[in-house]
Design a protein around this motif. Structure first.
Motif, short mmCIF file in Angstrom:
data_model
loop_
_atom_site.label_atom_id
_atom_site.label_comp_id
_atom_site.label_asym_id
_atom_site.label_seq_id
_atom_site.Cartn_x
_atom_site.Cartn_y
_atom_site.Cartn_z
N THR A 288 39.87 -19.95 90.73
CA THR A 288 40.59 -19.03 89.84
C THR A 288 39.62 -18.17 89.02
N TRP A 289 38.38 -18.07 89.54
CA TRP A 289 37.36 -17.38 88.72
C TRP A 289 37.19 -15.91 89.09
N ASP A 290 37.92 -15.45 90.11
CA ASP A 290 37.71 -14.06 90.53
C ASP A 290 38.50 -13.07 89.67
N LYS A 291 38.03 -11.82 89.74
CA LYS A 291 38.61 -10.78 88.87
C LYS A 291 40.10 -10.61 89.11
N SER A 292 40.52 -10.75 90.38
CA SER A 292 41.93 -10.57 90.71
C SER A 292 42.81 -11.50 89.87
N TRP A 293 42.40 -12.75 89.78
CA TRP A 293 43.20 -13.74 89.01
C TRP A 293 43.06 -13.47 87.51
N LYS A 294 41.84 -13.10 87.11
CA LYS A 294 41.59 -12.86 85.68
C LYS A 294 42.40 -11.67 85.17
N LYS A 295 42.77 -10.78 86.09
CA LYS A 295 43.56 -9.62 85.68
C LYS A 295 45.05 -9.95 85.63
N ASN A 296 45.40 -11.21 85.88
CA ASN A 296 46.81 -11.60 85.95
C ASN A 296 47.16 -12.73 84.98
N GLY A 297 46.70 -12.55 83.72
CA GLY A 297 46.95 -13.57 82.69
C GLY A 297 48.43 -13.87 82.49
N LEU A 298 49.23 -12.83 82.46
CA LEU A 298 50.66 -13.02 82.25
C LEU A 298 51.26 -13.88 83.36
N PHE A 299 50.81 -13.62 84.59
CA PHE A 299 51.36 -14.37 85.73
C PHE A 299 51.05 -15.86 85.61
N SER A 300 49.80 -16.20 85.30
CA SER A 300 49.45 -17.62 85.22
C SER A 300 50.15 -18.29 84.03
N TYR A 301 50.35 -17.51 82.97
CA TYR A 301 51.06 -18.01 81.78
C TYR A 301 52.50 -18.38 82.16
N GLU A 302 53.17 -17.46 82.85
CA GLU A 302 54.57 -17.70 83.21
C GLU A 302 54.69 -18.77 84.29
N LEU A 303 53.73 -18.78 85.19
CA LEU A 303 53.77 -19.78 86.27
C LEU A 303 53.60 -21.19 85.70
N GLU A 304 52.69 -21.35 84.76
CA GLU A 304 52.51 -22.68 84.16
C GLU A 304 53.81 -23.14 83.52
N LYS A 305 54.45 -22.22 82.79
CA LYS A 305 55.72 -22.56 82.13
C LYS A 305 56.79 -22.93 83.15
N MET A 306 56.88 -22.13 84.21
CA MET A 306 57.90 -22.36 85.23
C MET A 306 57.72 -23.74 85.87
N LEU A 307 56.49 -24.07 86.20
CA LEU A 307 56.23 -25.36 86.87
C LEU A 307 56.53 -26.53 85.93
N LYS A 308 56.28 -26.32 84.64
CA LYS A 308 56.57 -27.38 83.68
C LYS A 308 58.06 -27.51 83.41
N ASP A 309 58.80 -26.42 83.59
CA ASP A 309 60.26 -26.51 83.48
C ASP A 309 60.82 -27.33 84.62
N ILE A 310 60.28 -27.11 85.81
CA ILE A 310 60.77 -27.85 86.99
C ILE A 310 60.34 -29.30 86.90
N SER A 311 59.14 -29.51 86.43
CA SER A 311 58.56 -30.85 86.42
C SER A 311 58.09 -31.22 85.01
N PRO A 312 59.01 -31.63 84.15
CA PRO A 312 58.64 -31.90 82.75
C PRO A 312 57.54 -32.97 82.66
N GLY A 313 56.61 -32.75 81.76
CA GLY A 313 55.52 -33.72 81.59
C GLY A 313 54.29 -33.38 82.43
N LEU A 314 54.44 -32.42 83.34
CA LEU A 314 53.33 -32.03 84.22
C LEU A 314 52.06 -31.74 83.40
N VAL A 315 50.94 -32.28 83.88
CA VAL A 315 49.66 -32.09 83.18
C VAL A 315 48.82 -31.11 84.00
#
Ligand code: H79
Length: 474
Positions: free
Chosen positions: A221-248
Motif C-alpha cells: 500500500t506504499w505506492d502513489k496510486s494508493w496514497k492518492k486514495n485516502g478517502l477510499f481506504s477510510y471508507e473501505l475500513e469502515k465498510m469492512l468493520k460494519d460487516i465484521s464488527p470487532g475486525l482488527v
C-alpha cells in the motif's frame, strides 16, 4: 532577569506537559476515527494473544527462489520480479499447484504446539494469486489441480485448534491489468477505479465467506496510486468493520487525504495497531511504543517470507533469538508475528518444524510471562526483559544474559518493595533477595539453567495502596 527566568520556567512546564504544539495541527478528515487504543473485547483478545504465526503461501512456493537452475537470493516471493519471469510463465505455475501434502490440521497442530494464539495467512500476495475461490478472478485456487477451497479448510483447522485467524491481503497486484503504481492521466484513473472496485469486492467477499476472520493485514500500500486514495481506504475500513464488527486492521492499510501513511498528517496512528516493525524491533528503551498497540513481523532467515529452497544463503535465526524477540515485544506492548513459508507441495519444511518445536517447549514452561502480559513500568536491566500481567499483578523477569556475579539487579519505583522472587516453575520456593538501596535489590538464585532463558516471578508491593504492582504506563 526574573521575568526571563519566569517565562523560561513557563515554557519548560508547557513543553514537558505537551501542551505547547511544536507544529500547527492540520485538519485531517480521513485520519484516525477508532479511538485508540481500542478497549473492546476483540482488541483486548488481539493484545492478549501476543504471539502469532505468519504464513506466506502462494505460487512462489513452487520454484522456491530457484529459476532455470539459478538461485536468486532476494525474497522468494519476489522471484517473478528478480528473475524477470513473464506473466504467462508465472501464471502457468497455477497448473502445478497440486499441494498433495497440504494438511491444514497438521499445520494447526504445529502452530498450537509452538504456542501461537493467532495466525495471519496471505490470501493474495503481490503475485495476485488467490488462495480462495474468488468470484472476481480466474487466477485462484479453483483453477489449480487442487480445485478445493484451501482457505476454508485452513480456517476450519486453525479455528478448531483455538487459534484466531487473520487475513493478509496485498493491494499491490502484479497480475491485475488495472494495477497502477501512480495515477498520471485519465486512463490510469479509470483503470485504478476498477482496481479499487476489485479490491473492495474481494475484501467484502473474504470477510463474508469467512466470518470467523478476526483481522485484516494489508500490504503493498506504499505506492502513489494508493496514497492518492485516502478517502477510499477510510471508507473501505469502515465498510469492512460494519460487516465484521470487532475486525482488527493494521496501520498499513490507510493513507489520509494528504498521502500520509501509518500515521496521519497530525501524527495520529491509523488503523488499530502499528505494523511498521517489519524484520526489526524497536530500541529496547523506546518508551513511545508503550503508548500504542503494535506488532513486529519477523522472518526466520534474513529476508525470506515465501518458501526458499536454500536457507544457507543467509543467517537463520535460532529459536533462542526468536524467543528473545517475542519477550522483548511483550515487554514493550507489542505482538510478535513469526513467519512460516510452507513448501509448494503443502508440506512444512523440517527447519521450521524444529523451530516450532523448540519455541513450543519453552512456551510450555514459560508462557505465563507472555500471554496477557505487557510492560512492567520498571527500568530495563541488562539480564533481559520485564513483563507484567495486569490481571494478576505478577511481574516476570525473563533472563537472557547471566551476570558473572550471579546477582540479578532489580530497580523498583519509589514506594515499592520487593516481597518475593521465585522461579516460574517452582513458585513455592522463594529465592534469596538482597536489598541494596531504597529502590534496588539483587535477586540471587543459587542455581540457574544457563542454556535456556528462564523466568523469575517477582511479587512487588506498592507501599501506599498495599497492592501488588500495577501497570505503570510511562
Ligand atoms: O509479505 C512480505 C514481503 O513480501 C512484503 N511485506 C512482507 C510482510 C514486502 N513487499 N515489499 N517489501 C516487503 C519490501 C518493499 C520495500 C519498499 Fe518501501 C517498498 C521499498 C520502497 C517501497 C517500504 C515502503 C519501505 C520503504 C517504503
Amino acid at each position: 532577569m526574573k521575568r526571563t527566568i519566569f517565562y523560561l520556567v513557563l515554557i519548560l512546564a508547557f513543553a514537558t506537559t505537551g501542551i505547547v504544539q511544536t507544529s500547527a495541527q492540520k485538519e485531517v478528515k480521513y485520519g484516525q476515527y477508532n479511538g485508540l487504543p481500542r478497549q473492546d473485547q476483540a482488541m483486548k483478545k488481539w493484545r492478549e494473544n501476543r504471539f502469532g504465526q505468519f504464513i506466506h503461501w502462494g505460487l512462489y512456493a513452487i520454484p522456491g527462489g530457484v529459476w532455470e537452475g539459478k538461485t536468486y537470493s532476494y525474497a522468494a516471493e519476489f522471484l517473478k520480479s528478480s528473475a524477470k519471469i513473464s506473466d504467462e510463465t508465472w501464471d502457468a505455475l497455477a497448473n502445478d499447484f497440486s499441494i498433495e501434502k497440504y494438511d491444514p490440521k497438521e499445520w494447526a497442530k504445529i502452530a498450537k504446539n509452538m504456542g501461537v494464539k493467532y495466525v495471519t495467512i496471505t490470501t493474495k500476495h503481490h503475485e495476485g494469486f488467490c488462495l480462495w475461490p474468488s468470484e472476481y478472478t480466474e487466477f485462484d485456487i479453483e483453477n489449480t489441480p487442487y480445485k478445493k477451497d484451501l482457505l476454508r479448510e485452513f480456517v476450519d483447522a486453525y479455528t478448531a485448534a483455538g487459534i484466531d485467524v487473520n487475513f493478509y491481503y496485498s493491494v499491490l497486484d502484479w497480475h491485475h491489468p488495472d494495477w497502477r503504481y501512480d495515477i498520471e492521466n485519465t486512463e490510469d484513473e479509470v483503470a485504478f477505479e476498477r482496481l479499487k472496485e476489485y479490491t473492495q469486492n474481494q475484501l467484502v467477499e473474504l470477510v463474508t465467506r469467512y466470518p470467523e476472520v478476526k483481522g485484516l493485514w494489508f500490504d503493498g500500500t506504499w505506492d502513489k496510486s494508493w496514497k492518492k486514495n485516502g478517502l477510499f481506504s477510510y471508507e473501505l475500513e469502515k465498510m469492512l468493520k460494519d460487516i465484521s464488527p470487532g475486525l482488527v486492521v493494521n496501520s498499513r492499510m490507510r493513507a489520509d487525504e494528504y498521502g500520509a501513511r501509518h500515521f496521519d498528517s497530525n501524527g495520529i496512528l491509523m488503523g488499530d495497531y502499528e505494523s511498521g516493525y517489519e524484520r526489526r524491533l524497536p530500541d529496547p528503551n523506546n518508551k513511545e511504543v508503550l503508548t500504542r498497540d503494535w506488532e513486529c513481523c519477523m522472518t526466520i532467515p534474513e529476508n525470506q517470507w515465501g518458501y526458499h529452497k536454500d536457507w544457507t544463503i543467509s543467517h537463520v535465526k535460532s529459536p533462542l533469538e526468536l524467543i528473545e524477540m517475542l519477550v522483548q515485544c511483550t515487554s514493550q506492548n507489542g505482538n510478535f508475528l513469526l513467519n512460516f513459508g510452507p513448501m509448494g507441495n503443502g508440506d512444512i519444511r523440517k527447519e521450521e518444524r524444529e523451530v516450532a518445536k523448540e519455541i513450543g517447549a519453552w512456551m510450555k514452561q514459560n508462557s505465563e510471562a507472555i500471554y496477557g502480559c505487557g510492560p512492567a513500568g520498571l527500568v530495563k536491566q541488562d539480564w533481559g526483559f520485564y513483563t507484567h500481567n495486569d490481571k494478576t499483578g505478577k511481574v516476570f523477569m525473563t533472563v537472557f544474559n547471566n551476570p558473572v556475579s550471579g546477582k540479578y539487579r532489580v530497580r523498583l519505583n519509589k514506594g515499592q518493595t520487593l516481597q518475593k522472587a521465585s522461579f516460574i516453575n517452582n513458585q513455592k520456593e522463594a529465592l534469596k533477595i538482597e536489598q541494596i538501596s531504597s529502590t534496588d535489590y539483587f535477586v540471587v538464585p543459587e542455581k540457574v539453567n544457563s542454556q535456556q532463558p528462564f523466568v523469575i516471578i517477582l511479587e512487588i508491593l506498592n507501599k501506599e495502596s498495599g497492592k501488588f504492582h500495577q501497570k505503570a504506563l510511562t
